[in-house]
Design an enzyme around this catalytic site. Structure first.
Site, short mmCIF file in Angstrom:
data_model
loop_
_atom_site.label_atom_id
_atom_site.label_comp_id
_atom_site.label_asym_id
_atom_site.label_seq_id
_atom_site.Cartn_x
_atom_site.Cartn_y
_atom_site.Cartn_z
CB SER A 147 -0.95 -0.04 1.19
OG SER A 147 -1.70 -1.21 1.09
NE ARG A 162 4.74 10.45 -3.41
CZ ARG A 162 4.30 10.83 -4.58
NH1 ARG A 162 5.14 11.12 -5.54
NH2 ARG A 162 3.01 10.99 -4.79
CG ASP A 200 -4.40 -0.11 0.97
OD1 ASP A 200 -4.28 0.54 -0.08
OD2 ASP A 200 -4.28 0.40 2.10
C1 BGC Z 1 -0.51 5.08 -0.22
C2 BGC Z 1 -1.59 4.35 -0.98
C3 BGC Z 1 -2.42 3.52 -0.01
C4 BGC Z 1 -2.97 4.42 1.09
C5 BGC Z 1 -3.82 3.66 2.09
C6 BGC Z 1 -1.13 5.88 0.92
O1 BGC Z 1 -0.13 6.45 1.70
O2 BGC Z 1 0.20 5.93 -1.10
O3 BGC Z 1 -1.01 3.53 -1.97
O4 BGC Z 1 -3.45 2.92 -0.72
O5 BGC Z 1 -1.90 5.02 1.76
O6 BGC Z 1 -3.11 2.63 2.70
#
Ligand code: BGC
Length: 486
Positions: A147, A162, A200
């Site tokens: 995630s 990143r 996620d």
């Molecule tokens: C991430 C996402 C993720 C979200 C929730 C963010 O910081 O960049 O990819 O889906 O958090 O977990």
């Protein structure tokens, strides 16, 4: 009646978190424009997931999943029964700070692979040893929920753009996280093949579609937890420019990465606490939306605002009124659960809030008056977070044009500690939906929302299965029980 300096200052601080109807409407329009824009170019938002079909609840099988996205790592095996139900076995481990920050790709992915090994040995013991003799193509399938912001180029390929939410392992950036995980799994000679990579939110969308009780079409999977983001159903033709083939369903689940949708601060505004959070974060200038919405930051926003309140009112010598070991003196020392507890304290004497101030936050003189002031600030921080969450959801509702289908009802899958535990979070999101003229009360009533519990883990398993099903192959996941019974 004149109000006390404490009440006045707390109201002034709360006002810095105001986000009224006009701001909400402007923000929704901007989000829709940014979504449209993101679909036409290669950026770090609107990323195709290569998942092109939603489950219908009839999927069956068992699959391994690894879920990493916050301070916890989960390794699970998910069994789907084909009747919208499932069971999940899981191990949850806290990822040590020295692995999350400043380590190497090998340290981080080695840690993950080690947890997979522990999970397999704990749950499947000697059959794992026997499975080690299997040919590679019969290795156990594993869906990987990762995630963070990554460029996905296939269902099992993705390069980290990143880090966020406090992670910083520099040599992972630009690398394929599936390759990194598979290498460490191979190093430990585990009979496991990482077959699918998912964000996620895509997992949440899949899980809600699988479990949705009313059987309404699920238009969005949204996470409001440590971080925030959403995934929705787009036309696959919008991704042909990236070389994606037209999918049989004509659909593509898209990971919006809305956490970064207004990093330029066109519609978001920053107060002095937001500014401080951003400056001291591991990714200054990025994920500005997430820094006002998600659980990783709300505790710190509260800490900064409360210290400011004590300072402004010079409460009994301000810092002297704190225990020397108070978490208020330690950056990122406060969890969102503390805000939830204060927000949920409805007793006029604010006993729970005073106890929180005294026991958890180390405030020496936690009077009712101070508790009232603190509650005003907590409410303002949570309300802004929920209203901004409503903005992102409303933008997806408009973008999907679902309300144009007269009389139909739609579903949204939600995951994360804020939607699960923060009092009133969904209520405030719904308030925002009603404030948007194109949605209004009638539209809001046609949108259902529900938790997609364990969405990230279950979703990864579903993705591995639906991907196999679309290819017309017998799902590797369906064959897994046989492997484990060797
Ligand atoms: C991430 C996402 C993720 C979200 C929730 C963010 O910081 O960049 O990819 O889906 O958090 O977990």
């Amino acid at each position: 009646m004149a109000i006390s300096p404490l009440a006045a200052e707390s109201q002034a601080i709360a006002a810095e978190f105001d986000f009224g109807t006009e701001g909400v409407r402007k923000a929704v329009k901007h989000f829709v424009r940014q979504f449209d824009d993101g679909l036409t170019k290669d950026g770090d938002t609107m990323i195709p997931s290569y998942v092109t079909a939603l489950p219908d609840g009839s999927e069956k099988g068992i699959c391994l999943a690894v879920d990493i996205g916050g301070t916890n790592l989960r390794v699970c095996s998910v069994e789907l029964y084909g009747d919208r139900t499932f069971t999940i076995k899981q191990n949850k481990t806290t990822i040590p700070h020295n692995i999350r920050v400043g380590s190497t790709a090998q340290d981080l992915f080695g840690f993950i692979a080690e947890q997979v090994e522990i999970f397999l040995r704990d749950n499947y013991g000697s059959s794992v040893q026997r499975a080690q003799t299997l040919s590679k193509s019969d290795h156990l399938p594993l869906g990987f929920t990762f995630s963070f912001t990554f460029h996905q180029t296939a269902i099992n390929r993705g390069t980290l753009i990143r880090w966020d939410k406090g992670f910083d392992v520099p040599d992972v950036v630009g690398k394929d996280v599936i390759v990194l995980l598979q290498d460490e799994i191979n190093r430990r000679k585990l009979p496991v093949r990482v077959t699918a990579l998912a964000n996620d939110t895509v997992g949440t969308l899949m899980t809600r579609s699988y479990t949705s009780p009313g059987g309404h079409e699920c238009i969005l999977g949204a996470v409001f937890g440590t971080g925030t983001n959403g995934a929705y159903v787009e036309k696959s033709s919008n991704f042909e420019r990236l070389g994606c083939k037209k999918s049989p369903s004509g659909k593509m689940m898209v990971n919006t990465e809305w956490c970064s949708i207004d990093d330029e601060l066109v519609v978001l505004s920053k107060n002095s606490y937001d500014d401080e959070i951003d400056k001291t974060s591991t990714n200054p200038g990025f994920t500005m939306f997430e820094k006002q919405v998600s659980g990783y930051y709300l505790g710190e926003l509260f800490r900064l605002a409360l210290l400011d309140l004590l300072d402004r009112t010079n409460l009994q010598g301000s810092l002297a009124a704190l225990r020397p070991d108070s978490v208020l003196l330690r950056s990122s020392g406060i969890e969102t659960a503390t805000l939830s507890a204060i927000e949920g304290d409805l007793d006029p004497s604010l006993g729970a809030t005073r106890q929180c101030l005294h026991k958890q936050l180390g405030v020496l003189h936690a009077t009712t008056e101070l508790a009232e002031a603190v509650k005003i600030i907590v409410h303002a921080i949570g309300l802004r977070a929920a209203r901004l969450s409503g903005v992102a959801i409303a933008a997806v509702v408009l973008k999907s044009k679902c309300l144009a289908q007269a009389d139909s009802h739609f579903d949204i899958g939600l995951e994360g500690s804020l939607v699960e535990y923060y009092p009133g979070f969904e209520h405030h999101i719904r308030g925002v939906l009603r404030e948007i003229p194109e949605i209004g009360l009638q539209g809001e009533e046609r949108i259902h929302m529900g938790l997609a519990k364990d969405g990230s883990g279950v979703g990864a398993a579903l993705i591995a299965m639906v991907a196999d099903k679309e290819k017309g192959e017998t799902s590797k996941c369906e064959r897994m029980p046989a492997l484990l019974e060797l």
